[in-house]
Design an enzyme around this catalytic site. Sequence first.
Site, short mmCIF file in Angstrom:
data_model
loop_
_atom_site.label_atom_id
_atom_site.label_comp_id
_atom_site.label_asym_id
_atom_site.label_seq_id
_atom_site.Cartn_x
_atom_site.Cartn_y
_atom_site.Cartn_z
N THR A 12 5.44 -2.38 -15.54
CA THR A 12 6.58 -3.26 -15.72
C THR A 12 6.50 -3.97 -17.06
OG1 THR A 12 5.39 -5.14 -14.75
CG2 THR A 12 6.72 -3.84 -13.27
N ARG B 264 11.07 6.55 -4.47
CA ARG B 264 10.26 5.34 -4.32
C ARG B 264 10.79 4.21 -5.20
NH1 ARG B 264 6.96 1.85 -7.86
NH2 ARG B 264 5.40 0.87 -6.53
N ASP C 237 8.50 -3.23 -6.51
CA ASP C 237 8.92 -4.62 -6.44
C ASP C 237 9.83 -5.04 -7.58
OD1 ASP C 237 6.60 -4.33 -8.19
OD2 ASP C 237 6.66 -6.50 -8.38
N THR D 104 3.17 -7.87 -11.76
CA THR D 104 2.83 -6.54 -12.23
C THR D 104 1.75 -5.97 -11.32
OG1 THR D 104 2.23 -5.26 -14.20
CG2 THR D 104 0.99 -7.27 -13.81
N GLY D 105 1.58 -4.65 -11.36
CA GLY D 105 0.57 -4.03 -10.51
C GLY D 105 1.20 -3.21 -9.40
#
Length: 332
Positions: free
Chosen positions: A194, A222, A225, A245-246
């Site tokens: 992101t 898919r 978030d 992020t992540g």
Amino acid sequence: MNSKRQFLRQSITALLAVGASTLTAKVLAQKQVVNKSIKSLNSQLKPIVVSTWQHGIAANKAAWQVLAEHGKAIDAVEAGVRIPEADPNVMTVGYGGYPDREGNVTLDACIMDENQNCGAVAFLQHIKHPISVARLVMDNTPHVMLVGEGALQFAKSQGFIEENLLTPQAKKAWQDWLVESKYAPVINIENHDTIGMLALDSSGDLSGACTTSGAAFKMSGRVGDSPIIGAGLYVDNEVGAATATGMGELMIKTVGCHLVVEMMRQGMTPTQACKAAVERIAHKLGDYKQFQVGFLALSKSGEYGSYCIQPGFNYAVTSKAGSKLLDSASIL
């Protein structure tokens, strides 16, 4: 005797009144000094823009051009994240992003202003700037989110043109992946998927934006978030803003950015709020060491902070003092 006692009582009462008045005056004077100092500090801290990862430096530069001219935070964050969206060397955002398992580049984005207006797109293909499509969803429709073919048709109706977003570099990475087709994203490489940006403008208003090409080699369809208000981004103009992020699934499960802002509402600093949210996720996971989750937050006063699971997450800050890249604190 009674007259003497009455005289003494009146004298003592008068002295106490004078003392109380003097004390009240001193307290009020000190309060005015403190308020003046806070106001002065706040004016020094705004405008300010923060964003995730090293590509946030270039993004912040574009956002700062808006903020420095007393522009609105919402315009700044849109302008800022458009920079990595158009950069083919940033392979986790926009044009040049890693494709899904079928070789398609699919994009997600959301944006939110100081009045809690927001817009989002998900599973959008062939459009280089999903953040600007999300902005128009916010400004020109009664909806918050459009997805897939509907998002594409809306974008085209607003003047956007279809483009091939799969670059030769990203295509080769996908073809190399197909040899084993093993889905094991590398922490802080494929999973820093992101750019999230938060800005506080000279009027004291907050806004945020988040945009991504999603997890590399994800299943077709898919959505993480990044386009979900409350998960990958949240703004409350009374309190502060947060982005993430992540591993997006973990932010969705905990409504992570909303959680960070609510922690700030309860009196935590941005760093403390990010830390509390990360620790909650880590506690729920148990085996958190194999994941990366990071939050970045900006308060109404201009204070910022971050926290993550794995070391290696960094973020960019730009203000009147200049630009800098900082390493986030982490559990590990």
